[in-house]
Design a protein around this motif. Structure first.
Motif, mmCIF file in Angstrom:
data_model
loop_
_atom_site.group_PDB
_atom_site.id
_atom_site.type_symbol
_atom_site.label_atom_id
_atom_site.label_comp_id
_atom_site.label_asym_id
_atom_site.label_seq_id
_atom_site.Cartn_x
_atom_site.Cartn_y
_atom_site.Cartn_z
ATOM 1 N N PHE A 157 99.072 76.685 88.748
ATOM 2 C CA PHE A 157 98.633 75.543 87.947
ATOM 3 C C PHE A 157 97.116 75.448 87.979
ATOM 4 O O PHE A 157 96.511 75.423 89.051
ATOM 5 N N SER A 158 96.478 75.443 86.803
ATOM 6 C CA SER A 158 95.043 75.214 86.654
ATOM 7 C C SER A 158 94.257 76.237 87.483
ATOM 8 O O SER A 158 94.295 77.428 87.175
ATOM 9 N N LEU B 227 105.380 85.995 85.872
ATOM 10 C CA LEU B 227 104.148 85.221 86.000
ATOM 11 C C LEU B 227 104.260 83.970 85.143
ATOM 12 O O LEU B 227 104.581 84.050 83.953
ATOM 13 N N ALA B 228 104.011 82.820 85.751
ATOM 14 C CA ALA B 228 104.005 81.552 85.016
ATOM 15 C C ALA B 228 102.638 80.908 85.167
ATOM 16 O O ALA B 228 102.114 80.785 86.286
ATOM 17 N N LEU B 229 102.062 80.499 84.058
ATOM 18 C CA LEU B 229 100.711 79.945 84.035
ATOM 19 C C LEU B 229 100.770 78.553 83.411
ATOM 20 O O LEU B 229 101.108 78.403 82.246
ATOM 21 N N LEU B 230 100.427 77.547 84.194
ATOM 22 C CA LEU B 230 100.472 76.154 83.743
ATOM 23 C C LEU B 230 99.049 75.615 83.645
ATOM 24 O O LEU B 230 98.259 75.762 84.587
ATOM 25 N N SER B 231 98.719 75.015 82.508
ATOM 26 C CA SER B 231 97.388 74.437 82.318
ATOM 27 C C SER B 231 96.319 75.469 82.677
ATOM 28 O O SER B 231 95.512 75.282 83.589
ATOM 29 N N VAL B 232 96.291 76.555 81.925
ATOM 30 C CA VAL B 232 95.469 77.708 82.288
ATOM 31 C C VAL B 232 94.275 77.869 81.346
ATOM 32 O O VAL B 232 94.361 77.600 80.149
ATOM 33 N N ASN B 233 93.168 78.326 81.920
ATOM 34 C CA ASN B 233 92.008 78.795 81.160
ATOM 35 C C ASN B 233 91.745 80.222 81.627
ATOM 36 O O ASN B 233 91.308 80.427 82.759
ATOM 37 N N PRO B 234 92.011 81.234 80.782
ATOM 38 C CA PRO B 234 91.889 82.620 81.233
ATOM 39 C C PRO B 234 90.480 83.187 81.137
ATOM 40 O O PRO B 234 90.259 84.329 81.524
ATOM 41 N N LEU B 235 89.549 82.414 80.620
ATOM 42 C CA LEU B 235 88.205 82.916 80.367
ATOM 43 C C LEU B 235 87.332 82.805 81.616
ATOM 44 O O LEU B 235 87.535 81.943 82.469
ATOM 45 N N LEU C 139 105.461 83.126 81.411
ATOM 46 C CA LEU C 139 105.676 81.778 80.893
ATOM 47 C C LEU C 139 104.338 81.057 80.848
ATOM 48 O O LEU C 139 103.601 81.031 81.839
ATOM 49 N N VAL C 140 104.024 80.461 79.706
ATOM 50 C CA VAL C 140 102.787 79.697 79.529
ATOM 51 C C VAL C 140 103.183 78.262 79.193
ATOM 52 O O VAL C 140 103.892 78.022 78.214
ATOM 53 N N LEU C 141 102.724 77.307 80.017
ATOM 54 C CA LEU C 141 103.028 75.897 79.794
ATOM 55 C C LEU C 141 101.744 75.112 79.624
ATOM 56 O O LEU C 141 100.827 75.229 80.443
ATOM 57 N N SER C 142 101.695 74.302 78.586
ATOM 58 C CA SER C 142 100.514 73.473 78.332
ATOM 59 C C SER C 142 100.944 72.049 78.007
ATOM 60 O O SER C 142 102.085 71.798 77.602
#
Length: 256
Positions: free
Chosen positions: A78-79, A99-107, A193-196
């Protein structure tokens, strides 16, 4: 590793994942409390929560975690935890069942942000991390209709106070020095999984779209009633999504 306690009743039968545990990485100023509602609803047999605090960079923390974690595991972040999760994926993609990414900024972070980020740590130390968070971040953390939620506010402030400014300083360095791992993500073959949150002004739809476009097996869900703090704002929706993501990976393993 953190411990957790919860009394929530899950709508799901127990999912036995002892061979491939679920690892949950928290965000800035978060500890195991972040995940307690989700864990109680998810009802899996093996789960570990991690407070992001043991190193000053995602690369160093990832190396530490990969040394102590099982040979294969499901990883959700998360984040800030999602930033570390992306680093772990880049370092050891074969270790991740999903891989699960919650509230993510990949930059990667803009260099101009470093001074203001470090100044925020100093302000939090002077004011107290709880009061500082309440006046600077609370209004950006949750959906507008949750701003008057005293219980949610208390939980987030309590986590921040328990983490303290020393942890905040280390987490800030992780945010400043993070890398862009979209190229590694494009070669990752396990389910992503991408959750926003629809009301997230910190990690925006554009950030989540960037992840989804990079990952060949990404599934992106937006939670309409949530802001940035998905696990605490919408634990049932997060638990359901994580459950389906784990089951997808599990069934692939069985059929392989």
């Amino acid at each position: 590793m953190d411990s957790h306690m919860t009394s929530l009743i899950s709508p799901f039968p127990l999912l036995d994942n002892q061979d491939v545990p679920l690892v949950l990485l928290g965000g800035t100023l978060c500890n195991a409390r972040l995940w307690q509602p989700v864990i109680g609803l998810l009802n899996v047999s093996s789960v570990q929560t991690v407070t992001v605090c043991a190193a000053d960079s995602a690369a160093a923390l990832s190396q530490q975690l990969l040394t102590v974690l099982p040979p294969r595991f499901y990883l959700a972040g998360f984040s800030l935890g999602a930033i570390v999760a992306l680093e772990m994926m880049a370092q050891a993609p074969e270790r991740l069942a999903g891989l699960a990414l919650l509230s993510v900024n990949p930059l990667s972070d803009a260099p101009a942000n470093a001074a203001s980020r470090r100044a925020a740590v100093q302000d939090a130390a002077r004011q107290g991390v709880g009061p500082w968070l309440s006046t600077t971040l609370w209004s950006r953390y949750v959906a507008p209709d949750r701003l008057d939620d005293a219980v949610l506010h208390h939980t987030i402030v309590q986590m921040a106070q328990e983490c303290g400014t020393e942890t905040f300083a280390r987490q800030t360095e992780i945010a400043i020095t993070r890398a862009d791992h979209r190229a590694a993500l494009s070669a990752f073959t396990a389910p992503v999984l991408v959750l926003s949150g629809a009301h997230d002004v910190i990690c925006t739809a554009e950030h989540h779209q960037a992840v989804t476009c990079a990952a060949p097996r990404a599934r992106w869900l937006t939670l309409a009633d949530s802001g940035h703090f998905l696990p605490l704002e919408s634990p049932q929706a997060v638990a359901t999504a994580l459950r389906h993501w784990i089951q997808e990976s599990y069934h692939e393993k069985k059929s392989a």
